[in-house]
Design a protein around this motif. Sequence first.
Motif, PDB file in Angstrom:
ATOM      1  N   VAL A  58       4.872  -6.391   5.180  1.00  0.00           N
ATOM      2  CA  VAL A  58       5.293  -6.182   3.793  1.00  0.00           C
ATOM      3  C   VAL A  58       6.470  -5.211   3.729  1.00  0.00           C
ATOM      4  CG1 VAL A  58       4.573  -5.423   1.506  1.00  0.00           C
ATOM      5  CG2 VAL A  58       2.982  -6.692   2.942  1.00  0.00           C
ATOM      6  N   ARG A  59       6.426  -4.136   4.526  1.00  0.00           N
ATOM      7  CA  ARG A  59       7.524  -3.168   4.540  1.00  0.00           C
ATOM      8  C   ARG A  59       8.813  -3.782   5.070  1.00  0.00           C
ATOM      9  NH1 ARG A  59       3.293   1.329   6.761  1.00  0.00           N
ATOM     10  NH2 ARG A  59       2.738   2.236   4.708  1.00  0.00           N
ATOM     11  N   GLU A  60       8.677  -4.667   6.043  1.00  0.00           N
ATOM     12  CA  GLU A  60       9.854  -5.360   6.570  1.00  0.00           C
ATOM     13  C   GLU A  60      10.509  -6.224   5.495  1.00  0.00           C
ATOM     14  OE1 GLU A  60      11.003  -8.599  10.097  1.00  0.00           O
ATOM     15  OE2 GLU A  60       8.915  -8.043   9.716  1.00  0.00           O
ATOM     16  N   LEU A  61       9.688  -6.853   4.679  1.00  0.00           N
ATOM     17  CA  LEU A  61      10.196  -7.764   3.657  1.00  0.00           C
ATOM     18  C   LEU A  61      10.798  -7.005   2.473  1.00  0.00           C
ATOM     19  CD1 LEU A  61      10.483 -10.681   2.613  1.00  0.00           C
ATOM     20  CD2 LEU A  61       8.176 -10.465   1.662  1.00  0.00           C
ATOM     21  N   TYR A  62      10.100  -5.978   1.983  1.00  0.00           N
ATOM     22  CA  TYR A  62      10.496  -5.314   0.740  1.00  0.00           C
ATOM     23  C   TYR A  62      11.177  -3.963   0.935  1.00  0.00           C
ATOM     24  CZ  TYR A  62       7.700  -8.794  -1.738  1.00  0.00           C
ATOM     25  OH  TYR A  62       7.206  -9.976  -2.246  1.00  0.00           O
ATOM     26  N   GLY A  63      11.065  -3.406   2.135  1.00  0.00           N
ATOM     27  CA  GLY A  63      11.577  -2.055   2.377  1.00  0.00           C
ATOM     28  C   GLY A  63      10.448  -1.045   2.301  1.00  0.00           C
ATOM     29  N   PRO A  64      10.348  -0.133   3.286  1.00  0.00           N
ATOM     30  CA  PRO A  64       9.202   0.792   3.344  1.00  0.00           C
ATOM     31  C   PRO A  64       9.077   1.707   2.133  1.00  0.00           C
ATOM     32  CG  PRO A  64      10.918   1.409   4.923  1.00  0.00           C
ATOM     33  CD  PRO A  64      11.277   0.053   4.413  1.00  0.00           C
ATOM     34  N   GLU A  65      10.205   2.028   1.506  1.00  0.00           N
ATOM     35  CA  GLU A  65      10.151   2.955   0.375  1.00  0.00           C
ATOM     36  C   GLU A  65       9.501   2.340  -0.862  1.00  0.00           C
ATOM     37  OE1 GLU A  65      13.664   0.409  -0.033  1.00  0.00           O
ATOM     38  OE2 GLU A  65      12.839   1.584   1.626  1.00  0.00           O
ATOM     39  N   ARG A  66       9.386   1.029  -0.909  1.00  0.00           N
ATOM     40  CA  ARG A  66       8.827   0.357  -2.089  1.00  0.00           C
ATOM     41  C   ARG A  66       7.343   0.054  -1.958  1.00  0.00           C
ATOM     42  NH1 ARG A  66      12.249  -4.851  -3.454  1.00  0.00           N
ATOM     43  NH2 ARG A  66      10.711  -4.864  -5.152  1.00  0.00           N
ATOM     44  N   VAL A  67       6.796   0.154  -0.756  1.00  0.00           N
ATOM     45  CA  VAL A  67       5.432  -0.312  -0.501  1.00  0.00           C
ATOM     46  C   VAL A  67       4.437   0.828  -0.688  1.00  0.00           C
ATOM     47  CG1 VAL A  67       3.875  -1.308   1.211  1.00  0.00           C
ATOM     48  CG2 VAL A  67       6.249  -2.098   1.071  1.00  0.00           C
ATOM     49  N   VAL A  68       3.407   0.573  -1.506  1.00  0.00           N
ATOM     50  CA  VAL A  68       2.330   1.530  -1.755  1.00  0.00           C
ATOM     51  C   VAL A  68       1.078   1.026  -1.037  1.00  0.00           C
ATOM     52  CG1 VAL A  68       0.904   2.653  -3.502  1.00  0.00           C
ATOM     53  CG2 VAL A  68       3.313   2.149  -3.991  1.00  0.00           C
ATOM     54  N   ASP A  69       0.569   1.835  -0.108  1.00  0.00           N
ATOM     55  CA  ASP A  69      -0.586   1.457   0.700  1.00  0.00           C
ATOM     56  C   ASP A  69      -1.872   1.889   0.007  1.00  0.00           C
ATOM     57  OD1 ASP A  69      -2.589   1.116   2.562  1.00  0.00           O
ATOM     58  OD2 ASP A  69      -1.882   2.731   3.900  1.00  0.00           O
ATOM     59  N   GLN A  70      -2.647   0.911  -0.434  1.00  0.00           N
ATOM     60  CA  GLN A  70      -3.974   1.179  -0.973  1.00  0.00           C
ATOM     61  C   GLN A  70      -5.013   0.290  -0.281  1.00  0.00           C
ATOM     62  OE1 GLN A  70      -3.875   0.842  -5.266  1.00  0.00           O
ATOM     63  NE2 GLN A  70      -2.572   2.638  -5.506  1.00  0.00           N
ATOM     64  N   VAL A  71      -4.778   0.009   0.990  1.00  0.00           N
ATOM     65  CA  VAL A  71      -5.656  -0.874   1.760  1.00  0.00           C
ATOM     66  C   VAL A  71      -6.756  -0.048   2.418  1.00  0.00           C
ATOM     67  CG1 VAL A  71      -5.799  -2.553   3.629  1.00  0.00           C
ATOM     68  CG2 VAL A  71      -3.762  -2.460   2.182  1.00  0.00           C
ATOM     69  N   ALA A  72      -7.990  -0.499   2.280  1.00  0.00           N
ATOM     70  CA  ALA A  72      -9.141   0.162   2.890  1.00  0.00           C
ATOM     71  C   ALA A  72      -9.629  -0.633   4.098  1.00  0.00           C
ATOM     72  CB  ALA A  72     -10.261   0.296   1.861  1.00  0.00           C
ATOM     73  N   ILE A  73     -10.324   0.060   4.995  1.00  0.00           N
ATOM     74  CA  ILE A  73     -10.999  -0.588   6.113  1.00  0.00           C
ATOM     75  C   ILE A  73     -12.475  -0.707   5.733  1.00  0.00           C
ATOM     76  CG2 ILE A  73     -11.503  -0.513   8.579  1.00  0.00           C
ATOM     77  CD1 ILE A  73      -8.541  -0.684   7.888  1.00  0.00           C
ATOM     78  N   ALA A  74     -13.012  -1.912   5.818  1.00  0.00           N
ATOM     79  CA  ALA A  74     -14.399  -2.117   5.407  1.00  0.00           C
ATOM     80  C   ALA A  74     -15.002  -3.276   6.195  1.00  0.00           C
ATOM     81  CB  ALA A  74     -14.474  -2.401   3.911  1.00  0.00           C
ATOM     82  N   ARG A  75     -16.314  -3.383   6.113  1.00  0.00           N
ATOM     83  CA  ARG A  75     -17.010  -4.516   6.738  1.00  0.00           C
ATOM     84  C   ARG A  75     -16.870  -5.723   5.819  1.00  0.00           C
ATOM     85  NH1 ARG A  75     -22.724  -2.159   9.208  1.00  0.00           N
ATOM     86  NH2 ARG A  75     -21.788  -0.723  10.738  1.00  0.00           N
ATOM     87  N   VAL A  76     -15.897  -6.539   6.119  1.00  0.00           N
ATOM     88  CA  VAL A  76     -15.678  -7.745   5.329  1.00  0.00           C
ATOM     89  C   VAL A  76     -15.809  -8.957   6.225  1.00  0.00           C
ATOM     90  CG1 VAL A  76     -14.241  -6.680   3.552  1.00  0.00           C
ATOM     91  CG2 VAL A  76     -13.174  -7.467   5.668  1.00  0.00           C
ATOM     92  N   SER A  77     -16.326 -10.017   5.669  1.00  0.00           N
ATOM     93  CA  SER A  77     -16.471 -11.272   6.403  1.00  0.00           C
ATOM     94  C   SER A  77     -15.229 -12.122   6.174  1.00  0.00           C
ATOM     95  CB  SER A  77     -17.721 -12.014   5.929  1.00  0.00           C
ATOM     96  OG  SER A  77     -17.847 -13.248   6.599  1.00  0.00           O
ATOM     97  N   LEU A  78     -14.513 -12.405   7.255  1.00  0.00           N
ATOM     98  CA  LEU A  78     -13.239 -13.111   7.138  1.00  0.00           C
ATOM     99  C   LEU A  78     -13.281 -14.429   7.900  1.00  0.00           C
ATOM    100  CD1 LEU A  78     -10.807 -10.101   7.708  1.00  0.00           C
ATOM    101  CD2 LEU A  78     -11.481 -11.131   5.527  1.00  0.00           C
ATOM    102  N   PRO A  79     -12.544 -15.456   7.417  1.00  0.00           N
ATOM    103  CA  PRO A  79     -12.460 -16.735   8.131  1.00  0.00           C
ATOM    104  C   PRO A  79     -11.756 -16.555   9.477  1.00  0.00           C
ATOM    105  CG  PRO A  79     -11.651 -16.916   5.871  1.00  0.00           C
ATOM    106  CD  PRO A  79     -11.777 -15.461   6.170  1.00  0.00           C
ATOM    107  N   PRO A  80     -11.918 -17.514  10.391  1.00  0.00           N
ATOM    108  CA  PRO A  80     -11.243 -17.429  11.691  1.00  0.00           C
ATOM    109  C   PRO A  80      -9.720 -17.302  11.536  1.00  0.00           C
ATOM    110  CG  PRO A  80     -12.903 -19.171  11.709  1.00  0.00           C
ATOM    111  CD  PRO A  80     -12.786 -18.708  10.295  1.00  0.00           C
ATOM    112  N   ASN A  81      -9.130 -16.422  12.358  1.00  0.00           N
ATOM    113  CA  ASN A  81      -7.677 -16.213  12.387  1.00  0.00           C
ATOM    114  C   ASN A  81      -7.110 -15.847  11.017  1.00  0.00           C
ATOM    115  OD1 ASN A  81      -5.212 -16.010  13.777  1.00  0.00           O
ATOM    116  ND2 ASN A  81      -4.626 -18.098  13.207  1.00  0.00           N
TER     117      ASN A  81
END
Length: 245
Positions: free
Chosen positions: A38-61
């Motif tokens: 995302v930072r590569e696409l929009y520029g690091p100064e524009r990106v706000v990180d609000q991503v958490a690490i959690a136990r989530v069930s995700l599809p393969p790949n």
Amino acid sequence: MLMVPATAQTGSDPRPGQVVVNGAVADEGGKAALLARVRELYGPERVVDQVAIARVSLPPNWHGYLLKLIGPNLKWITKGEIKIDGTNITLRGEVANEAQRQQIASDIATSLNPTYTVNNGLRVSAAEQNLLDAALAKRIIEFESGKATLADSGKVILDEMAAALHKVKGKQVEVIGHTDNLGQRDSNLALSHARAQTVRSYLAEKGVSQDMVLVSGQGPDRPVAENTTAEGRARNRRIEFRVAQ
């Protein structure tokens, strides 16, 4: 705003130009790869990180597909949101034209496998419609009474509309004829369509491609004023320009 599987919520509305990434991913490696893309696409100064690490069930790949979604054409979207919830992708926001809307959806669909579904809620920006509305400026394009022959005053307005239409790129515009309710409805429908066709032909003489212009006649079915007064009927006898969606 760009979202991933939602558990975390944004603390406040993003400021203009910001790209907020929120939700939850399974590990630090996936989070780092997502933010880097995302930072590569929009520029690091524009990106706000609000991503958490959690136990989530995700599809393969899932992480691999997520990174494929974040391509350069996403920068066409304004006032937008991408929500990725498992195998469900939802797009919201505005794009400049229908070609961009379809291209973004196509890019996303072809980067995924068939188990994913894409809800394309992108809409075409109103900028071009505002341009046409400003050029018409609520004026009535007049015709000879009961005919599809343009009055001289109508030609003057259409000269200005032709200039505005040359600024509308990559879209079709519908020219819609309307009448008052005097006379037979079938005759009014035919007259309104014939008048819209006359407008299309006149615009073609001014260099506006006929392929760009669609025509329809609504007759008396969509009045904007009461037909009980001469003034109201005059307002209802009109030509409307609508950017096709």
